[in-house]
Design an enzyme around this catalytic site. Structure first.
Site, PDB file in Angstrom:
ATOM      1  CD  GLU A  57     -34.554  80.803 -27.771  1.00 16.32           C
ATOM      2  OE1 GLU A  57     -35.404  81.452 -26.982  1.00 16.32           O
ATOM      3  OE2 GLU A  57     -33.323  81.144 -27.788  1.00 16.32           O
TER       4      GLU A  57
ATOM      5  CE  LYS B   8     -26.334  77.711 -26.864  1.00 15.94           C
ATOM      6  NZ  LYS B   8     -25.338  77.129 -27.813  1.00 15.94           N
TER       7      LYS B   8
ATOM      8  CB  SER C 284     -17.992  78.098 -26.510  1.00 15.99           C
ATOM      9  OG  SER C 284     -18.156  77.535 -27.874  1.00 15.99           O
TER      10      SER C 284
HETATM   11  C1  LIG Z   1     -24.864  77.662 -28.444  1.00 12.64           C
HETATM   12  C2  LIG Z   1     -23.389  77.445 -28.844  1.00 12.64           C
HETATM   13  C3  LIG Z   1     -22.467  78.456 -29.402  1.00 12.64           C
HETATM   14  C4  LIG Z   1     -22.994  79.805 -30.210  1.00 12.64           C
HETATM   15  O1  LIG Z   1     -23.907  80.769 -29.178  1.00 12.64           O
HETATM   16  P1  LIG Z   1     -23.099  82.060 -28.764  1.00 12.64           P
HETATM   17  O2  LIG Z   1     -24.420  82.834 -28.135  1.00 12.64           O
HETATM   18  O3  LIG Z   1     -22.525  82.618 -30.124  1.00 12.64           O
HETATM   19  O4  LIG Z   1     -22.135  81.851 -27.814  1.00 12.64           O
HETATM   20  C5  LIG Z   1     -21.083  78.314 -29.481  1.00 12.64           C
HETATM   21  N1  LIG Z   1     -20.682  77.212 -28.968  1.00 12.64           N
HETATM   22  C6  LIG Z   1     -21.537  76.194 -28.084  1.00 12.64           C
HETATM   23  C7  LIG Z   1     -20.809  75.043 -27.835  1.00 12.64           C
HETATM   24  C8  LIG Z   1     -22.819  76.488 -28.234  1.00 12.64           C
HETATM   25  O5  LIG Z   1     -23.630  75.425 -27.658  1.00 12.64           O
END
Ligand SMILES: *Cc1c(COP(=O)(O)O)cnc(C)c1O
Length: 392
Positions: free
Chosen positions: A106, A84, A373
């Site tokens: 948000e 993010k 992610s």
């Molecule tokens: C917020 C988040 C997501 C989901 O958000 P996307 O916009 O779909 O990437 C996925 N993995 C993590 C670790 C997150 O914090």
């Protein structure tokens, strides 16, 4: 009205918001063409976020599953623990350039709120985060993090007091303070140009992955997998490979307690075309076309819409979208923790769950890249609660 992604995208918002979106689009296009802007963005990605992060060959997990080779793109190693931050840093630099003084955003579980508050602290901007009161209660630690970083956290009480409501209130606040305020959206969703802007700042994931896999294996991967909430980490890694037709792309949604229950967040698997938060996309809705509440054990995947580009990529067949249940994700989280010593975020564990399904069926010369992610430190309490529940 023009749509950016086939029949999806657009700007389903009141005229006063369209004006603000036009201003944003112009500033973004100008910034993109200014090498100094890109240079500043890259500087902070390297020196502050800690990029590039590794593409790690998960040898133990690959051997354990006994099929394809598995590579992990380590977004979990970024400052603040997820992808993010790539987007919040990019948008803050854009906001500064536009002469805005105040950042609003948000947040649902608080991850985007923390990443925004972090970037705002770094760039000395005033920051206000809108969060549903229910979510604030559930995510106390992130509320404290945001406050520690100097942000004001404003509770939203309307409706279910969760993410969707926080988005509505944030948009209203933006409309009333458009002169000096920048709305920093957290995923590849919302009215144009937000999905395009977020994709632009997250493209670094795919660019690095492509160079790294070529350096390590001398060819492109066979499959790339990523979890999908709003779709920003997935589009971030997919976009460098969209033209490489032989690279299979797979997005993994949250199936929650199962696709045959009402408790899931599988928007692309079970949703229908509709409008949510200013965009045409696919939406989880009931038989009357009303947006349904969604559920996932993972707060980051718990969203009834989806980025419009993903709806389009599903229709064209370029990306395949599948889903993983809570149980599959939690089993995957544990397997990765024990085989590799990496505790993934529960969101990312959904993508690992799909690897666990596919890798054993594939020959040993196939390579799968998974976008990891985020890291699981933020989820330890949820994991403990889940394990307690299993015992009863
Ligand atoms: C917020 C988040 C997501 C989901 O958000 P996307 O916009 O779909 O990437 C996925 N993995 C993590 C670790 C997150 O914090």
């Amino acid at each position: 009205m023009k749509k950016e992604f086939g029949v999806y995208g657009g700007q389903e918002v009141p005229p006063v918001v369209i004006q603000a979106l036009n201003e944003l689009e112009m500033a973004f296009n100008e910034a993109k063409n200014d090498p100094a802007f890109e240079q500043t963005f890259r500087y902070y990605l390297k020196q502050y976020v800690g990029r590039e992060n590794p593409l790690y060959f998960a040898k133990n997990l690959s051997e354990r599953l006994g099929g394809a080779n598995i590579y992990l793109k380590r977004e979990d190693l970024n400052h603040t623990g997820a992808h993010k931050i790539n987007n919040t840093i990019g948008q803050i630099i854009l906001a500064k350039r536009m002469g805005k003084k105040k950042i609003i955003a948000e947040t649902g579980a608080g991850q985007h709120g923390v990443a925004t508050a972090t970037a705002a602290a770094l760039f000395g901007m005033e920051c206000e985060i809108f969060q549903g009161a229910t979510d604030m209660e559930r995510q106390k630690l992130n509320v404290h993090r945001m406050k520690l970083l100097g942000a004001k956290v404003t509770p939203v009480y309307q409706n279910t007091a969760t993410l969707s409501d926080a988005v509505d209130v944030a948009i209203n606040h933006w409309v009333e303070n458009i002169e000096d305020t920048f709305y920093l959206l957290g995923s590849a969703v919302g009215p144009h140009p937000f999905p395009t802007i977020v994709r632009y700042f997250q493209r670094v994931i795919g660019e690095e992955t492509k160079a790294q896999i070529l350096a390590q294996t001398s060819r492109l991967p066979d499959i790339i997998m990523a979890c999908v909430g709003g779709g920003s980490n997935a589009i971030g890694i997919f976009q460098s490979f969209l033209e490489d037709d032989h690279v299979k792309l797979v997005g993994v949604e949250a199936a929650g307690k199962g696709l045959d229950t009402k408790e899931h967040a599988a928007t692309l698997t079970l949703g229908k075309p509709g409008v949510i938060h200013g965009m045409h996309t696919k939406v989880v809705m009931d038989d009357n076309g009303k947006i349904s509440p969604v559920y996932s054990i993972s707060a980051g995947l718990d969203y009834p819409g989806i980025g419009p580009e993903h709806a389009h990529l599903q229709d064209t067949g370029r990306v395949q979208y599948v889903s993983a249940t809570d149980t599959e994700a939690m089993d995957a989280l544990k397997m990765l923790s024990r085989t590799e010593g990496i505790i993934p975020a529960i969101e990312s564990a959904h993508a690992i769950a799909e690897v666990i399904k596919q890798a054993p069926l594939l020959p040993k010369d196939q390579n799968i890249v998974v976008n990891l992610s985020g890291r699981g430190d933020k989820d330890v309490e949820s994991i403990m609660a889940y394990d307690e529940l299993l015992k009863t």
